[in-house]
Design a protein around this motif. Structure first.
Motif, PDB file in Angstrom:
ATOM      1  N   UNK A  90      -1.935  33.376 -21.560  1.00  0.00           N
ATOM      2  CA  UNK A  90      -3.279  33.737 -22.048  1.00  0.00           C
ATOM      3  C   UNK A  90      -3.600  32.878 -23.278  1.00  0.00           C
ATOM      4  N   UNK A  91      -4.659  32.080 -23.202  1.00  0.00           N
ATOM      5  CA  UNK A  91      -4.877  31.050 -24.225  1.00  0.00           C
ATOM      6  C   UNK A  91      -5.165  31.593 -25.622  1.00  0.00           C
ATOM      7  N   UNK A  92      -5.683  32.812 -25.717  1.00  0.00           N
ATOM      8  CA  UNK A  92      -6.031  33.313 -27.047  1.00  0.00           C
ATOM      9  C   UNK A  92      -4.904  34.091 -27.694  1.00  0.00           C
ATOM     10  N   UNK A  93      -3.769  34.189 -27.019  1.00  0.00           N
ATOM     11  CA  UNK A  93      -2.631  34.901 -27.577  1.00  0.00           C
ATOM     12  C   UNK A  93      -1.601  33.884 -28.061  1.00  0.00           C
TER      13      UNK A  93
END
Lengths: 251, 878
Positions: free
Chosen positions: A121-124
């Motif tokens: 997950x790119x925002x984590x």
């Protein structure tokens, strides 16, 4: 060689005359006469009568041409899809009998996943990505994050938990994905083309890590791949075709 | 990997919380739009609620205060009743105490300091109209029922010594005691003299003290009852008797006993009745305003729906991953709803702040009724009600959650079988097959609901019907859009149109269900715009035509509007008739007729009405019927006829002038001035029943060749007491009325603006997400030789097609809603009807603007996807 096994789920009735047989070693995962069709209006048979036994700690590779149903077979093993015929038995339990919540619980507690496209997950952060399965399983946040750091260290990324996904190379991304797959100590890791997006060097590193870590933790692994190099690290390798699953030499 | 991944993530945060926040951070523009939409809805709703609540609380407090400890208030409108009733009531064994009250509102014209003589020619005139409510009380009797009305001689602060003859002041013939708020309003102090207009003379009253028991904010004066009757020309008349019952007397027995000794038409009301009457006066106004505010919240909910649809559409591979990793559907739904909830909470908190600030500003600027005239004499201070605050915040969160619910549930059904595939974008979107049945069922239910009557005077079924119409229209949009686009595509195939045109139509016809669903915000917002536009236009048009009919004369003359003590004497009327240039004078008297203790009294309008042609003076609805001989013809207004279920040709018994009179309903007329009802009656007939009728207004017809300005100039010169008379031309009255109308409906224009913005945000959200997903498609088109200009044209045409379908469906739904508003909700709320007037030019312009703006928005939203060499900088935000 056509690979067929007796159905362990239907054991012979003990005879009063003969001595009782030794209790069989229960397979972690067993596919019994499994078949799958695709398409709604004009269904096409993808495969049929697949029998497969996955024992704890073993690493199996499944190779085959595009569209032969390798990923579908993994979906069936994970309880993400249901077979049109036959049974998928995990830990002695037929997955068809599980409800949606029970199947989800099985996945979050006993199965780990590695994907070709990593699916981080790119925002984590890396730590948050790895901790996700533990949090889904209800572990407290602090403990989950600490365990994620350990898992990252195990895949060769110590102290990098705070980094963003975007700064990773392909090989590093797949290592993080592997850390995520193993963080909750699953019984089985399902890997779908884990080296498909990697250069040969990174691929070799990831495969070595996969082999090493699953063996170290006694985790079974089923990997589907196009790559015969990847299949070579497996204990046993199979080729999937329309006529079923055939065991091939792992090398 | 997209560039957004390079943003520094939150270190150490919980992964699930980070997942929720990531959804918001991925598209901050969309999140902000949702927060603002919710904030506007909550702010408008809470603001209107707080304004109404504050005003109503103050007014109810005033009512309670005036009734004091009395069990009943006996009253009979502005004309009052004979004072002999008081003695009969007081003697009843069921009654422990009875206090008579004279209640008049007078215009205060001048003020003089103690040094000045009590002479009308002296003192200082008030530049603006000042009214004062004066209660004439029997001090000794009222003391048993309402101690807070007891006056105190001298100033309240005690700075001035009480007068030595305080008792003489309390019972003085020309002394009056003012509440603190009244002193402030009149800029007066104890010892000043006030010149009050009574008929054609000015009565000077000395302020002898204050009313320390009167709550702050209430403008009120008290004087001795006998003095009040004398000073205000009300000898022998009472307006009210406050009654305290003897112990152990039950309500039914007391009512029977009292009704037997009071004249016909005297109403027996409890404190609760009086409060209810106040509340009923404005309930429809308040509820309609609140519903309008909720419409803003509702359209905000549609924006949440659109943005959340796109958000889950964009993140469907991530959601599939979560499910694959073991999240249950319930967990996924909870996570996504938490995301919407965060937006709802943020929007609600912002809206709460906006609402409180707006309410405070509006009360300070316009008063508690926003200039509607429902709460006169009250200068409230905003009281923030915590329950209301919480309620509207919860409504805001509920709107956000409700808007997100369908997309979230759809996301939880993402098929997991494709989740392990190689590319995230390959995760199959669940095909949304447009279905007609749910939409048609919603419309059919709406049709049935609108047939139901009002409940407690409120069109609740009508409101539900509006909601279902809107939802039904939105539900049908995907199917309608698909049908239209497919037909267009077929037509396009036969035409030799440029490639980009063909591509735009083909793309529209093959658009995903998600895109068509995202049209919801366009449909909802345009429907709201059309409905509001048609309703306001119909109402305004009807009011305008009504004004023309009810103002047939050349000049209108009125004495101290709103007061009980301004009237034209017979001499003045005679002088008017003999003034050169005036051809005809028609006097008009206004009284009140209480018919139901829980409702505001009906206005009684007595004016010359030709029984053979009532339509000459009244804007009739339907045909008039001649009254049978011996029966008094009366003309109820439409609201009165609806509230009291009166029909033309019906006989009724009404209490007029203290006696029961059998009347004949000769015709019903349209009246937009009094939604609680008015009864018109011929002035001569009324004079026969009530000999002392006082005329407050007159309509003047000019002689041929005479000019209005000339006549006014002559009157100002020749008519004694002209200074207290207001003369207005009908054109000015009409202009003022329409200005008040426009101010009252200003909120609907605000709503329309909100709707336009929400519609465009919906288009922007759809196209930004779609265009980004189509990067490869545009890349192929450019590789095949299409210019960026052609691709921009294609996007613009797609924007036009979507907005046109949205506007068409929204227009149809809005038209249906406007019919409901005009034919059902308005008549049920305000008891009046109106004629449908569709502002075609406005609607076509709005639709055109929406289509053009949509085209621009589509190009703007897609610009990143067609920009050269900026793949790495692509943003999904707008």
């Amino acid at each position: 060689m056509r690979h067929r096994r007796a159905r362990s789920a239907t054991l012979p009735v003990p005879s009063p005359i003969l001595p009782a047989p030794a209790p069989p070693v229960t397979a972690l995962l067993e596919l019994v006469r499994v078949g799958k069709r695709v398409g709604h209006s004009r269904p096409r048979r993808l495969f049929t009568a697949i029998d497969l036994r996955v024992d704890a700690g073993s690493l199996l590779a499944i190779v085959g041409e595009s569209g032969c149903g390798k990923s579908t077979l993994l979906n069936l093993m994970a309880g993400l899809d249901r077979p049109d015929e036959g049974q998928v038995v995990f830990g002695g339990e037929d997955l068809a009998g599980l409800g949606e919540a029970q199947a989800a619980r099985l996945r979050r507690e006993r199965i780990g996943f590695v994907f070709q496209a990593f699916h981080l997950l790119p925002h984590l952060t890396l730590r948050q990505n790895v901790a996700l399965p533990l949090r889904l399983a209800g572990s407290p946040s602090r403990a989950a994050l600490a365990r994620a750091d350990e898992s990252l260290a195990e895949v060769g990324l110590p102290g990098r938990g705070d980094e963003a996904v975007a700064v990773l190379s392909g090989g590093e991304s797949q290592r993080v994905a592997l850390a995520r797959a193993l963080v909750h100590r699953p019984a089985l890791v399902l890997a779908d083309e884990p080296t498909g997006n990697l250069d040969p060097e990174s691929a070799a590193g990831v495969l070595a890590l996969l082999r090493e870590r699953t063996r170290e933790h006694g985790v079974a692994c089923v990997m589907v791949t196009h790559s015969t190099t990847a299949a070579a690290i497996a204990d046993r390798a199979f080729r999937l075709g329309h006529d079923g699953l055939t065991e091939v030499a792992a090398t | 990997m997209s560039a957004r991944g390079a943003r520094s993530p939150r270190v150490g945060a919980d992964p699930l919380a980070a997942f929720i926040l990531s959804g918001l951070r991925a598209a901050p523009g969309r999140a902000l739009a949702v927060v603002l939409a919710i904030a506007i809805g909550v702010g408008m709703g809470l603001g209107i609620y707080l304004i109404n609540r504050t005003a109503l609380d103050e007014f109810s407090g005033a009512v309670q205060f005036l009734i004091g400890e009395a069990d009943y208030e006996l009253h009979a409108g502005r004309d009052g009743f004979d004072e002999s009733a008081w003695a009969r009531v007081a003697r009843l064994p069921e009654v422990a105490a009875a206090a008579p009250v004279v209640d008049v509102t007078a215009r205060v014209e001048r003020k003089a300091r103690p040094a000045g003589a009590a002479d009308a020619s002296q003192g200082e005139a008030y530049p603006e109209r000042r009214m004062l409510r004066v209660l004439g009380i029997d001090l000794f009797r009222l003391a048993r029922l309402n101690t807070r009305l007891i006056p105190m001689a001298g100033s309240a602060s005690g700075a001035a010594e009480p007068s030595r003859d305080s008792l003489a002041d309390l019972l003085g013939a020309d002394t009056v005691f003012l509440s603190a708020a009244a002193l402030v309003e009149l800029d007066a102090q104890v010892g000043d003299r006030l010149g009050l207009r009574v008929g054609d003379s000015l009565r000077w009253l000395r302020i002898a003290g204050t009313l320390p028991g009167v709550p702050a904010g209430q403008r009120l004066a008290v004087m001795d009852i006998a003095a009040a009757q004398w000073q205000f020309d009300r000898l022998g008349v009472l307006h009210r008797i406050d009654v305290k019952l003897a112990q152990g007397v039950d309500d039914a027995r007391a009512r029977r006993a009292i009704a037997a000794v009071v004249p016909a038409g005297v109403d027996i009301a409890t404190a609760q009745d009086a409060e209810r009457r106040t509340s009923n006066l404005s309930v429809a106004y308040r509820v309609n305003l609140n519903v309008l505010a909720l419409v803003a919240l509702f359209t905000g909910g549609f924006l949440v729906y659109s943005t959340q649809s796109l958000s889950v559409h964009r993140r469907r591979s991530q959601l599939a991953l979560l499910r694959t990793l073991g999240a249950t559907r319930a967990m996924t739904v909870s996570l996504l709803l938490a995301e919407a909830g965060v937006l709802g909470v943020a929007g609600s908190l912002l809206g709460a702040m906006l609402g409180v600030a707006a309410a405070a500003a509006a009360i300070a600027r316009f008063g508690g009724d926003l200039g509607g005239g429902f709460f006169p004499g009250i200068a409230p201070e905003l009281s923030v009600d915590p329950a209301g605050l919480v309620l509207f915040c919860l409504l805001g969160v509920a709107a956000a959650l409700a808007g997100a619910l369908l997309p979230v549930l759809a996301a939880a059904r993402v098929p997991l079988a494709g989740a392990l595939r190689a590319q995230p974008q390959d995760v199959a979107e669940r095909a949304i097959r447009p279905r007609l049945v749910p939409g048609l069922a919603l419309l059919a239910t709406a049709g049935l609901l609108c047939l139901l009557p009002a409940r407690d005077g409120l069109p609740l079924a009508g409101y539900a019907s509006v909601l279902l119409l809107l939802l039904g229209g939105v539900a049908l949009t995907p199917a309608i859009g698909r049908a239209v686009f497919i037909r267009l595509d077929r037509i396009g195939d036969r035409l030799d149109a440029p490639a980009w045109m063909g591509l735009a139509v083909a793309r529209a016809s093959a658009s995903s269900g998600m895109t068509r669903l995202a049209l919801a915000s366009v449909v909802a917002s345009f429907a709201v715009m059309v409905a509001m536009g048609i309703m306001v236009s119909s109402f305004r048009d009807s009011v305008d035509r009504w004004l023309v009919t009810v103002l047939p004369a050349d000049l209108y003359l009125r004495t101290a509007a709103g007061s009980d003590t301004g009237w034209l004497t017979s001499d003045e009327l005679e002088a008017l008739r003999s003034t050169p240039g005036i051809a005809r004078v028609e006097p008009l008297a206004v009284g009140t007729l209480p018919l139901d203790a829980r409702r505001p009294a009906v206005a009684l309008v007595a004016r010359p009405i030709d029984a053979t042609d009532p339509g000459a003076r009244l804007p009739l609805i339907g045909q008039a019927r001649p009254a049978p001989p011996g029966l008094l013809p009366v003309y109820p207004s439409e609201p009165m006829a609806r509230i009291y279920r009166m029909e033309v040709g019906e006989r009724r018994t009404l209490a007029l002038g203290g006696q029961s009179v059998e009347v004949f309903v000769a015709a019903i007329w349209r009246d937009y001035a009094r939604h609680y009802g008015a009864l018109a009656i011929d002035l001569e007939d009324y004079r026969r029943l009530v000999p002392g009728v006082r005329v407050s207004d007159a309509a003047l017809w000019l002689a041929p060749g005479a000019s209005a300005s000339g006549v006014v100039e002559r009157l100002s010169r020749d008519l004694p007491g002209f200074s207290r008379i207001e003369v207005t031309e009908p054109g000015i009255i009409r202009e003022q009325s329409l200005r008040i109308f426009d101010r009252s409906f200003a909120i609907t224009y605000l709503l329309e603006a909100v709707a336009v913005i929400i519609g465009l945000l919906g288009v922007a959200a759809t196209f930004s997400a779609e265009a980004l997903a189509r990067r490869r498609e545009f890349g192929v088109q450019r590789a095949l030789g299409m210019t960026r200009g052609a691709i921009a044209s294609q996007l613009a045409l797609e924007g036009v097609l979507f907005a046109a379908v949205g506007a068409a469906v929204g227009g149809a739904v809005g038209g249906a809603i406007s019919l409901l508003l005009v034919e059902v909700i308005n008549p049920q709320s305000f008891h009046w009807s109106m004629d449908l007037a569709v502002p075609w030019a406005l609607l076509v312009s709005l639709a055109g603007a929406l289509v053009v703006l949509s085209a621009g928005t589509a190009v703007l939203a897609g610009r990143a996807a067609i920009a050269p060499g900026t793949v790495g900088a692509l943003r999904e935000d707008w």
